[in-house]
Design an enzyme around this catalytic site. Structure first.
Site, mmCIF file in Angstrom:
data_model
loop_
_atom_site.group_PDB
_atom_site.id
_atom_site.type_symbol
_atom_site.label_atom_id
_atom_site.label_comp_id
_atom_site.label_asym_id
_atom_site.label_seq_id
_atom_site.Cartn_x
_atom_site.Cartn_y
_atom_site.Cartn_z
ATOM 1 N N ASP A 15 1.017 -1.283 -0.002
ATOM 2 C CA ASP A 15 0.074 0.189 0.138
ATOM 3 C C ASP A 15 0.949 1.174 -0.026
ATOM 4 O O ASP A 15 2.062 1.008 0.358
ATOM 5 C CB ASP A 15 -1.017 0.019 1.133
ATOM 6 C CG ASP A 15 -1.799 1.259 1.429
ATOM 7 O OD1 ASP A 15 -2.291 1.296 0.327
ATOM 8 O OD2 ASP A 15 -1.733 1.764 2.439
ATOM 9 N N ASP A 17 -0.076 5.297 0.971
ATOM 10 C CA ASP A 17 -0.178 6.220 2.290
ATOM 11 C C ASP A 17 -0.319 5.080 3.390
ATOM 12 O O ASP A 17 -1.301 4.473 3.561
ATOM 13 C CB ASP A 17 -1.293 6.914 1.977
ATOM 14 C CG ASP A 17 -1.362 7.713 0.800
ATOM 15 O OD1 ASP A 17 -0.470 8.882 0.703
ATOM 16 O OD2 ASP A 17 -2.173 7.774 -0.350
ATOM 17 N N ASP A 178 -1.533 -1.103 5.766
ATOM 18 C CA ASP A 178 -2.003 -0.629 7.129
ATOM 19 C C ASP A 178 -3.529 -0.469 7.508
ATOM 20 O O ASP A 178 -3.946 -0.051 8.346
ATOM 21 C CB ASP A 178 -1.523 0.864 7.291
ATOM 22 C CG ASP A 178 -2.139 1.999 6.681
ATOM 23 O OD1 ASP A 178 -2.599 1.723 5.074
ATOM 24 O OD2 ASP A 178 -2.567 3.058 6.988
#
Length: 236
Positions: A15, A17, A178
């Site tokens: 991922d 950000d 995240d």
């Protein structure tokens, strides 16, 4: 953690950000640009930081009213929201920086000859530009954005496509992220899921739900490399 499968990993997807980089400072900059556009004085960055966490829609209400529970007038909110989105998308990499050990972790993985990909829901052009400006783009063999394919995370399609392009089976690819979207996409695609504890998502909470529980938690990207290393023999 699914230790026995880790030695078979042949590709790693990340991922963007909250996993490779911290983009909160750009949110604060966009917030104050929005306030200036709306004729309001700037807010301290730490104030804006306290308003982040519940999505841009809520953030714009809070930025306009300078109150965590504030609700701006609908027409004014719509004007500010449109400006905020436009400004933020045009200034993604002004203050955004990689997390401290991002580049070290990527370099270690590349030293193993493992191809790396970015699978993000951010627009592909903006994601590519952001990675280039952060000097991270060259680590990746593939960058997929939320508009690259007909579906985005939590759909498994981007990960299935990435595995195909990188020439590996989904079961031999890690997905590092995240958020719940990252873990759900990984599980649906049949990839191993790795949750980072330093991002924006609450990994403690996500780990309590079997649907969003990652196979593996890491506190830094170099930990992935360490776990992919073959076991040393006694004479080495």
């Amino acid at each position: 953690m699914t230790i026995p499968a880790i030695k078979h990993v042949q590709a790693v997807a990340f991922d963007l950000d909250g996993t490779l980089c911290d983009s909160v400072p750009d949110l604060a900059a966009a917030a104050n640009a929005t306030r200036q556009h709306m004729g309001l004085p700037p807010l301290p960055e730490h104030t804006v930081a306290n308003y982040v966490g519940d999505g841009i829609a809520s953030l714009v209400h809070r930025v306009l009213t300078d109150s965590r529970n504030g609700q701006a007038e609908p027409g004014r909110w719509e004007q500010a929201f449109a400006f905020f989105i436009r400004y933020y998308r045009e200034h993604l990499s002004v203050f955004t920086r990689p997390y401290p050990e991002t580049e070290a972790g990527l370099a270690l993985l590349r030293s193993l000859g493992i191809p790396l990909a970015v699978v993000t829901n951010k627009n592909e052009v903006l994601a590519t530009e952001l990675l280039q400006q952060l000097h991270l783009a060259d680590y990746f063999s593939l960058i997929l954005g939320g508009d690259s394919l007909p579906e985005k995370k939590p759909s498994p399609l981007p990960l299935l496509h990435a595995a195909e392009v990188l020439g590996t089976a989904p079961a031999d690819m890690l997905m590092v992220g995240d958020s719940a979207n990252d873990i759900l996409a990984a599980k649906a695609a049949g990839c191993l899921s790795v949750g980072v504890t330093f991002g924006y998502g609450d990994m403690t909470q996500l780990s309590q739900n079997p649907a969003t529980q990652p196979d593996w938690l890491v506190g830094s990207l170099p930990e992935i490399y360490e776990n992919l290393q073959p076991q040393k023999t006694q004479h080495e």
